[in-house]
Motif scaffolding. Sequence first.
Motif, mmCIF file in Angstrom:
data_model
loop_
_atom_site.group_PDB
_atom_site.id
_atom_site.type_symbol
_atom_site.label_atom_id
_atom_site.label_comp_id
_atom_site.label_asym_id
_atom_site.label_seq_id
_atom_site.Cartn_x
_atom_site.Cartn_y
_atom_site.Cartn_z
ATOM 1 N N LYS A 1 38.931 84.791 66.067
ATOM 2 C CA LYS A 1 37.940 85.392 65.188
ATOM 3 C C LYS A 1 36.568 85.234 65.846
ATOM 4 O O LYS A 1 36.446 84.602 66.893
ATOM 5 C CB LYS A 1 37.968 84.713 63.813
ATOM 6 N N ALA A 2 35.561 85.794 65.248
ATOM 7 C CA ALA A 2 34.234 85.817 65.860
ATOM 8 C C ALA A 2 33.676 84.412 66.078
ATOM 9 O O ALA A 2 34.095 83.438 65.432
ATOM 10 C CB ALA A 2 33.278 86.618 64.973
ATOM 11 N N TYR A 3 32.728 84.309 66.993
ATOM 12 C CA TYR A 3 31.999 83.062 67.193
ATOM 13 C C TYR A 3 31.314 82.653 65.881
ATOM 14 O O TYR A 3 30.957 83.511 65.062
ATOM 15 C CB TYR A 3 30.936 83.219 68.286
ATOM 16 N N LYS A 4 31.106 81.372 65.725
ATOM 17 C CA LYS A 4 30.426 80.870 64.533
ATOM 18 C C LYS A 4 29.035 81.480 64.415
ATOM 19 O O LYS A 4 28.543 81.721 63.296
ATOM 20 C CB LYS A 4 30.326 79.339 64.593
ATOM 21 N N GLU A 5 28.408 81.773 65.536
ATOM 22 C CA GLU A 5 27.036 82.295 65.545
ATOM 23 C C GLU A 5 26.969 83.809 65.325
ATOM 24 O O GLU A 5 25.874 84.379 65.340
ATOM 25 C CB GLU A 5 26.371 81.951 66.883
ATOM 26 N N TYR A 6 28.104 84.465 65.185
ATOM 27 C CA TYR A 6 28.098 85.916 64.934
ATOM 28 C C TYR A 6 27.250 86.205 63.699
ATOM 29 O O TYR A 6 27.283 85.443 62.731
ATOM 30 C CB TYR A 6 29.537 86.402 64.697
ATOM 31 N N PRO A 7 26.405 87.257 63.718
ATOM 32 C CA PRO A 7 26.356 88.373 64.669
ATOM 33 C C PRO A 7 25.441 88.179 65.878
ATOM 34 O O PRO A 7 25.180 89.148 66.594
ATOM 35 C CB PRO A 7 25.870 89.526 63.803
ATOM 36 N N ALA A 8 24.947 86.959 66.085
ATOM 37 C CA ALA A 8 24.087 86.760 67.259
ATOM 38 C C ALA A 8 24.862 87.028 68.544
ATOM 39 O O ALA A 8 24.333 87.631 69.483
ATOM 40 C CB ALA A 8 23.539 85.337 67.261
ATOM 41 N N TYR A 9 26.136 86.587 68.580
ATOM 42 C CA TYR A 9 26.951 86.771 69.773
ATOM 43 C C TYR A 9 28.247 87.503 69.447
ATOM 44 O O TYR A 9 28.919 87.185 68.463
ATOM 45 C CB TYR A 9 27.301 85.416 70.408
ATOM 46 N N THR B 1 25.113 88.677 73.655
ATOM 47 C CA THR B 1 24.239 89.197 72.603
ATOM 48 C C THR B 1 24.790 90.527 72.102
ATOM 49 O O THR B 1 25.073 91.425 72.895
ATOM 50 C CB THR B 1 22.807 89.389 73.134
ATOM 51 N N GLY B 2 24.930 90.637 70.769
ATOM 52 C CA GLY B 2 25.554 91.828 70.190
ATOM 53 C C GLY B 2 24.604 93.002 70.086
ATOM 54 O O GLY B 2 24.612 93.907 70.926
ATOM 55 N N LYS B 3 23.748 92.981 69.075
ATOM 56 C CA LYS B 3 22.807 94.079 68.876
ATOM 57 C C LYS B 3 21.779 94.100 70.006
ATOM 58 O O LYS B 3 21.176 93.090 70.330
ATOM 59 C CB LYS B 3 22.106 93.934 67.530
ATOM 60 N N GLY B 4 21.605 95.255 70.581
ATOM 61 C CA GLY B 4 20.632 95.400 71.654
ATOM 62 C C GLY B 4 21.197 95.188 73.040
ATOM 63 O O GLY B 4 20.529 95.498 74.036
ATOM 64 N N LEU B 5 22.445 94.686 73.140
ATOM 65 C CA LEU B 5 23.059 94.504 74.459
ATOM 66 C C LEU B 5 24.502 95.004 74.428
ATOM 67 O O LEU B 5 24.783 96.134 74.801
ATOM 68 C CB LEU B 5 22.993 93.043 74.909
ATOM 69 N N ASN B 6 25.432 94.179 73.966
ATOM 70 C CA ASN B 6 26.844 94.572 73.966
ATOM 71 C C ASN B 6 27.081 95.859 73.189
ATOM 72 O O ASN B 6 27.886 96.698 73.589
ATOM 73 C CB ASN B 6 27.702 93.445 73.388
ATOM 74 N N GLN B 7 26.373 96.029 72.085
ATOM 75 C CA GLN B 7 26.575 97.201 71.234
ATOM 76 C C GLN B 7 25.626 98.356 71.575
ATOM 77 O O GLN B 7 25.602 99.365 70.888
ATOM 78 C CB GLN B 7 26.391 96.807 69.760
#
Length: 388
Positions: free
Chosen positions: A214-222, A253-259
């Motif tokens: 499942k997602a990292y604990k820090e999601y949606p940061a990562y 990093t999700g928003k602004g990079l991976n996505q």
Amino acid sequence: MFRYFLIVFLSLTLWACGSDEGAEIAPSGTAYWNNSSSVAAQKGNAAIRMEGTAGTQWQAEITEGSEWCSFSLSSKIATKEGTLVEGMNVLYVYYSDNINDAQRQATVTVSFAGGKQTVLTLSQKGQVNSPEFSTSWAEIPAYKEGTNFQYVTHYVNLNGKEVRNYSMCYDKSHKGALWVAYPLHSCYIGGLDRTDEWIYDPDIAEEYQIFVAKAYKEYPAYDRGHQIPSADRTMTREMNAQTFYFSNQTPQTGKGLNQSIWMNLEDKLRKSYMCSDTLYVVTGAYYGNASKQATDNNGVKVDVPTHYFKVLLRTKSGVSGKWVNQCDASQLQTIGFWLENKAYSESQPSKAICKKVSEIEQLTGFTFFPGIPQEVKNDFNAIEWNLN
């Protein structure tokens, strides 16, 4: 007269059999490796997933390799049969340790009622597998010794042949791949959906991997950022499933990079840079002076990369019909992309995130595309890569 009616009767009967209306659907089924057709030298099991019409009978036989493979964990069983049910149908193949240096293969034949037959090949690696790739492959960086490095290549079956899916240099101290290298060609691209089933890499000890089913604990940061993208391997389920190994992701990093810009860069590789001659790609994570950490599903902390990169190699024409190591410098082109692990305001890749491949070599300490002239890596032409 009787002969006339007989001909008419037979004609009507044949027409009715060819009609879809009211015809009975024949039972059918298909079988494939759930994750990979290539396994490590240590004993374990591989899962065959079967799908089809509920009620279809099936038979499976280990036609080659029954001395080290079985359908039972506790005894030698080379044949098995059953009936497909609604939902998931899984058949496990258990294999023993391969104590020899050479790789070995087993063959499993799965037959379904109605005549459909699938032949599956299981390859088990031998003891001599370091590094686990061919240095003749154009995408492979030069071998570099590292106490915590493990080199791995994942293979898949494509049209009856075992082909490489991707290779990596895995850093057990960071629990992440420093680079993932792979060829990008239309033969790897199909129409299958992503599996989204994150699991351990079977070739790396679980203690050295982070658990993020499942997602990292820090999601949606990562996000769980792929190094070889899922969308680059959609021809077979096995190809795609291997991109969801924990070893192929890092906290990105999700928003602004991976996505955003990273996703669009990956899309550009498939739509604009992939060619008949093959595009060779190395994607990597750079940790630098990493100070941030992310948390997996078990509460384990892992370092967050400071940067990500891609380096590319292809022929300029894309249709030369030559291997890149048969080309001179004037026929080849390379480029590198270097991005911080942060959110970017721009969403499209541009010259601003580009570097010479030789510059990324200096930053990372790896030598990329060692089989081509150094001058090809010392510069890039943004126009040739359709970049502003």
